[in-house]
Design an enzyme around this catalytic site. Structure first.
Site, PDB file in Angstrom:
ATOM      1  N   THR A   1     -32.751 -90.037 -24.773  1.00  0.00           N
ATOM      2  CA  THR A   1     -33.664 -91.119 -25.099  1.00  0.00           C
ATOM      3  C   THR A   1     -35.032 -90.478 -25.315  1.00  0.00           C
ATOM      4  OG1 THR A   1     -32.344 -92.628 -23.786  1.00  0.00           O
ATOM      5  CG2 THR A   1     -34.631 -93.245 -24.076  1.00  0.00           C
TER       6      THR A   1
ATOM      7  N   VAL B   1     -30.894 -93.628 -28.959  1.00  0.00           N
ATOM      8  CA  VAL B   1     -29.584 -93.801 -29.591  1.00  0.00           C
ATOM      9  C   VAL B   1     -28.495 -93.480 -28.571  1.00  0.00           C
ATOM     10  CG1 VAL B   1     -30.285 -93.426 -31.996  1.00  0.00           C
ATOM     11  CG2 VAL B   1     -29.704 -91.443 -30.552  1.00  0.00           C
TER      12      VAL B   1
ATOM     13  N   GLU C   1     -24.383 -97.071 -28.083  1.00  0.00           N
ATOM     14  CA  GLU C   1     -24.750 -97.900 -26.929  1.00  0.00           C
ATOM     15  C   GLU C   1     -23.616 -98.776 -26.417  1.00  0.00           C
ATOM     16  OE1 GLU C   1     -27.169 -97.520 -25.172  1.00  0.00           O
ATOM     17  OE2 GLU C   1     -28.775 -96.632 -26.366  1.00  0.00           O
TER      18      GLU C   1
ATOM     19  N   ASP D   1     -22.779 -98.183 -22.941  1.00  0.00           N
ATOM     20  CA  ASP D   1     -23.611 -98.685 -21.843  1.00  0.00           C
ATOM     21  C   ASP D   1     -23.090-100.003 -21.284  1.00  0.00           C
ATOM     22  OD1 ASP D   1     -25.303 -96.609 -21.526  1.00  0.00           O
ATOM     23  OD2 ASP D   1     -27.067 -97.550 -22.398  1.00  0.00           O
TER      24      ASP D   1
ATOM     25  N   GLY E   1     -33.752 -90.041 -19.895  1.00  0.00           N
ATOM     26  CA  GLY E   1     -33.025 -89.481 -18.774  1.00  0.00           C
ATOM     27  C   GLY E   1     -31.823 -90.283 -18.340  1.00  0.00           C
TER      28      GLY E   1
END
Length: 564
Positions: A370, A389, A409, A412, A461
């Site tokens: 990121t 991304v 993503e 996530d 991170g």
């Protein structure tokens, strides 16, 4: 333990941070920008010199990073823009998080045995959510900027067309993703000349990305999300196995959200609300730590308490948080000092808590790539922006003729209950993939405002973003300047796995032994993580300072005089 899960989404009625009248006028007409790349920092100052404000500069820096840091962010990804407008004290987070396509089905990401197929969740177009960053550039320029969008995008368009030499960090990430990039003709043509990872000094020219940005500059939101360009994106994604539709793109909208805000020892902390988990976790950790005088404690005792606060906040993150448009979350309870007091009471001052012993966890189920930048302009406007991304070079998939990688993503989301994602984080049904939902994020752009000082901070991170921001703010409270706090060695705990991750030499040998004697398990020898960028402003003197993380080789923090 939380007893009530009432639907109190963002129920905290919190006042905006009001800077003292005239504070900006006492400034020396300085502005400060810290970003992960010197060319992006320069782009921001170029726009400020044209008469733009911090929000115009944010658009310029964001777009420039899309060009020069394709491994970390870009218009194929998403972003959180945390903004403070000095003229009226308005504070808002522009949520440009990616959304799941309408055809999303969690079963798409499982293998024949019903296990999570990591290749499908992180590589190729099936891993990509609908991008939000292009919409954010348009929205921020139109609603908060002073300049035309075309003026703010001009530096990025020039960089894309004329080219630049990617730094060692970018080339290293490229090498790590070479095999996946090589699968897709658009990706290989852009990043692998001759089929190989280029060497240092290679100049990346990206006329396709220049044309894409020009289309956004001239047509705004419709230039990307509608018409022929949208059709090109959808056709390219579907041809490679993805499920995007024209309706997914045309239906994308940014969301303006009320930031999370709370007080800590005379300071007001303003930070990201859901779908970021960062603000709630920060509030929970600071509320727990409010009960201790950390400055009077030794390093080991202080670290122990901070780790225990981290452990409890990440436990709640896993169970309760998700997309606020779809999930009812106990935000008021989680950010309550009373709840924190109960958590604090469960912390043994000399003994580590085992994560498995914390009650109520559902035993269910987010990168270093990121990017974040921080801006304070001469009028006192603030911008803290984190964009991504996800993994290096996202899904490693480029639709031919567009010039940018798509995000990955979808990873996530909690694609399968109990299965950790690429960052080892687990989640529950609150973060399950559903059509139109935004995946939970750790991105934590933050402002900290004291009696006469202001800090703008954030970092990449992955799952470690929140704890890095916590440690950076605590260091600032202790007196560290931005260039020091971004360079400090880091440690991290995220509930599961039940270990303290530490950067090399973060603790002395004796400190390690003392922490282990308390029952903590340390995982050392890890490579450095994060790329923090921070600026602060002494409103009484007008002095501004910036700090760019030395872990990156192209970051730049600068303070310059800006003419009226």
């Amino acid at each position: 333990m939380i007893r009530s899960l009432r639907p109190l989404f963002l129920a905290l009625a919190l006042a905006a941070v009001a800077l003292p009248a005239g504070a900006a006028e006492r400034a020396t007409r300085q502005a400060a920008i810290s970003s992960a790349h010197k060319l992006a920092t320069d782009a921001g100052f170029e726009v400020l010199a044209k008469g733009g404000n911090a929000f115009d500069a944010a658009v310029a820096v964001s777009a420039a990073l899309s060009v020069v840091e394709p491994q970390s962010s870009g218009i194929g990804g998403g972003a959180f823009f945390l903004l403070h407008r000095a003229s009226d004290g308005r504070q808002v987070m522009v949520d440009a998080r990616e959304t799941a396509p309408a055809a999303t089905d969690a079963k798409q990401y499982l293998d024949a045995k019903g296990d999570l197929d990591r290749d499908k969740s992180v590589n190729g177009p099936l891993a990509a959510g609908i991008p939000g960053e292009p919409a954010a550039l348009v929205w921020v320029a139109e609603h908060y900027g002073k300049l035309k969008l075309s003026q703010s995008l001009a530096p990025a368009i020039r960089l894309a067309r004329e080219g630049f030499a990617p730094d060692a960090r970018s080339l290293g990430r490229l090498a790590s993703r070479k095999d996946v990039l090589a699968r897709y003709p658009g990706s290989a043509a852009l990043f692998l000349p001759g089929g190989e990872v280029p060497k240092a000094g290679w100049v990346l020219k990206n006329p396709d990305l220049a044309r894409t940005l020009e289309l956004i500059a001239s047509k705004g939101h419709a230039g990307f999300y509608e018409g022929e360009y949208a059709k090109k994106l959808v056709d390219g994604v579907k041809a490679a196995g993805g499920t995007w539709s024209l309706a997914d793109l045309s239906g994308y909208k940014v969301k303006e959200r009320e930031p999370i805000a709370f007080d800590y020892r005379g300071h007001r902390i303003v930070t990201a609300p859901p779908p970021s988990s960062g603000g709630i976790a920060l509030a929970e950790m600071f509320n727990i730590l409010q009960g201790y005088d950390l400055k009077k404690l030794g390093r080991v005792e202080r670290t122990h308490l901070v780790v225990e606060a981290m452990r409890r906040a990440y436990r709640d993150r896993a169970e309760y948080l998700g997309d606020p448009d779809y999930v009812k979350m106990p935000v008021a309870e989680l950010t309550s000092p009373l709840y924190a007091a109960g958590l604090r009471a469960s912390i043994h001052p000399k003994k580590a808590t085992k994560s498995d012993d914390l009650p109520g966890y559902m035993a269910p189920e987010q990168g270093t790539d990121t990017t974040h930048f921080s801006i304070v302009d001469a009028d006192g406007n603030l911008a803290a922006v984190t964009q991504t991304v996800n993994l290096p070079y996202g899904a490693a998939f480029v639709v031919p003729g567009t010039g940018f990688v798509l995000n990955n993503e979808m990873d996530d989301f909690a694609l399968k209950a109990g299965a950790p994602n690429a960052y080892g984080l687990v989640g529950a049904d609150a973060n399950a993939p559903k059509p139109g939902r935004r995946p939970l994020s750790s991105m934590t752009p933050t402002f900290v405002v004291g009696a006469d000082r202001t800090l703008v901070i954030g970092t990449p991170g992955g799952s470690r973003i929140i704890t890095m921001v916590l440690e950076g703010i605590l260091a600032w409270f202790d007196g560290d300047a931005p260039d020091k706090l971004v360079a400090n060695k880091r440690f991290h705990h995220q509930f599961l796995p039940d270990v303290i991750s530490i950067e090399q030499d973060a603790f002395t040998r004796d400190e390690r032994k003392a922490l282990e004697a308390m029952g903590h398990v340390l995982s050392d020898g890890e490579r450095p993580w994060g790329f923090m960028n921070a600026v602060d402003w002494n409103r009484a003197t007008g002095q501004m300072r910036g700090g760019a993380d030395p872990r990156g080789d192209s970051g730049k923090a600068d303070v310059r005089e800006i003419g009226r």
